[in-house]
Scaffold this active site. Sequence first.
Site, PDB file in Angstrom:
ATOM      1  N   HIS A  66     -15.173   8.142   1.992  1.00 45.13           N
ATOM      2  CA  HIS A  66     -13.967   9.102   1.719  1.00 45.13           C
ATOM      3  C   HIS A  66     -14.116   9.819   4.009  1.00 45.13           C
ATOM      4  CE1 HIS A  66     -13.685   8.669  -1.787  1.00 45.13           C
ATOM      5  NE2 HIS A  66     -14.831   7.942  -1.876  1.00 45.13           N
ATOM      6  N   ASP A  98     -10.804  11.549 -10.658  1.00 49.17           N
ATOM      7  CA  ASP A  98     -10.693  10.082 -10.005  1.00 49.17           C
ATOM      8  C   ASP A  98     -12.251   8.940 -10.617  1.00 49.17           C
ATOM      9  OD1 ASP A  98     -12.406   8.761  -8.622  1.00 49.17           O
ATOM     10  OD2 ASP A  98     -11.764  10.167  -7.000  1.00 49.17           O
ATOM     11  N   GLU A 127      -4.908   7.105 -16.601  1.00 51.83           N
ATOM     12  CA  GLU A 127      -4.515   6.113 -17.830  1.00 51.83           C
ATOM     13  C   GLU A 127      -5.227   6.941 -19.038  1.00 51.83           C
ATOM     14  OE1 GLU A 127      -3.530   3.293 -14.218  1.00 51.83           O
ATOM     15  OE2 GLU A 127      -5.069   4.831 -15.155  1.00 51.83           O
ATOM     16  N   GLU A 141      -3.040   9.099  -2.910  1.00 58.87           N
ATOM     17  CA  GLU A 141      -2.539   8.596  -1.802  1.00 58.87           C
ATOM     18  C   GLU A 141      -3.049   7.641  -2.252  1.00 58.87           C
ATOM     19  OE1 GLU A 141      -3.537   6.041   0.748  1.00 58.87           O
ATOM     20  OE2 GLU A 141      -5.537   7.087   2.081  1.00 58.87           O
ATOM     21  N   GLU A 150      -3.313  -3.703  -3.549  1.00 57.91           N
ATOM     22  CA  GLU A 150      -4.287  -2.832  -4.401  1.00 57.91           C
ATOM     23  C   GLU A 150      -3.320  -2.144  -5.354  1.00 57.91           C
ATOM     24  OE1 GLU A 150      -7.427   0.117  -2.891  1.00 57.91           O
ATOM     25  OE2 GLU A 150      -6.578  -0.751  -1.084  1.00 57.91           O
TER      26      GLU A 150
END
Length: 380
Positions: A66, A98, A127, A141, A150
Amino acid sequence: MFTGAAGGIGNLPRPRRPRLGGIGHGGVMVSPQGQVALGAHPHLAAPPCTDYDVAYFKAYSHIGVHEEMLKDHVRTSTYRNAIMHHKDLISGKVYAVDASDIAFQAMEIVRENELSDKVVVLHGRIEDVDIEEKVDVIISEWMGYMLLYESMLGSVIFARDKWLKPGGLILPSHASLYMAPVTNSQRYHDSIYFWRDVYGIKMSSMMPLAKLCAFMEPSVETISGENVLTWPAVVAQVDCYTIQAQKLETITAAFKFTSMLQAPLHGFAFWFDVEFNGPVRQKSKKQPSQSLDENTQNASPSNRKRKPDVSIVLSTAPEDAPTHWQQTLLYLFEPIELNKDQIIEGSVTISQSQQHARFLNICLKYFTGDQWYVKESVMR
């Protein structure tokens, strides 16, 4: 914001430079207070969370990931500018999602800034979390190296279909992936020709192994506009308002380049840009919207960066300010000497790996100088 990173262990995406991205790991969804819509799209089934995914999300818990992203001024300032540009549409409660344990640090940051009445941090995959209302805005992002590495865009699509209100805002809204042939003699000198004479000792026998180690897989590095031999070609264009996940499984594009220089062809570079537009925009006059699997034509960088309907663009092109994404290079084992105006044509196919969807299989077929070549690689 929905966050994530390319840190990794074992068979995870290799942690070249850790990076944020992807709703699957975290993000922001904004909803008006009290406007609740229960049971939206109950037919949407969450994909299974594998042991690989658990380890992948864990890699995002490191603070260095981060820190690296926040220090990427181009990335962070562009997102800030986009949010401010659309600030009239962004208000009310914020759900910050997150899947990594960095969510617990996010909770502390929310409390530290006295925003607990506005920001709700949810720890889990997008999900799997429970949000009992539709939202006005999704900010994520999700972009990986080479845009699609990814495979995080699928999580954005899931969130869009389950929670975004009709006419809602997605940031970024559109993305384009580009490629171009490049020359980079310094890279070959540093990695390959170095072995010809190592402190007076002949080690040319190491060169085949050096080529294999250096160029078997895609390389994420920074090049300049001077390395690029032609105008770029568009490989794929993504409309985040309409794209479906199955369209991301395989992308094929044809290309035809004309070299502007007499120089050795060392490989092909890939980069991307993203736009921050509302759900309705006019088509660019010189670059019509195309589906992911359609063949695309060469695109002028000036056309790409100066579309009249685009207000904010985040670019990772070689001629623009560097970002942590850099560029993705697919190097050839043997350089090809090009003449000025020599044609290079062929096709590129990018597909999600059967080993794991976050990996990319890349197959490059091209013809130049009366000879066909094939370059296959896996970005893992």
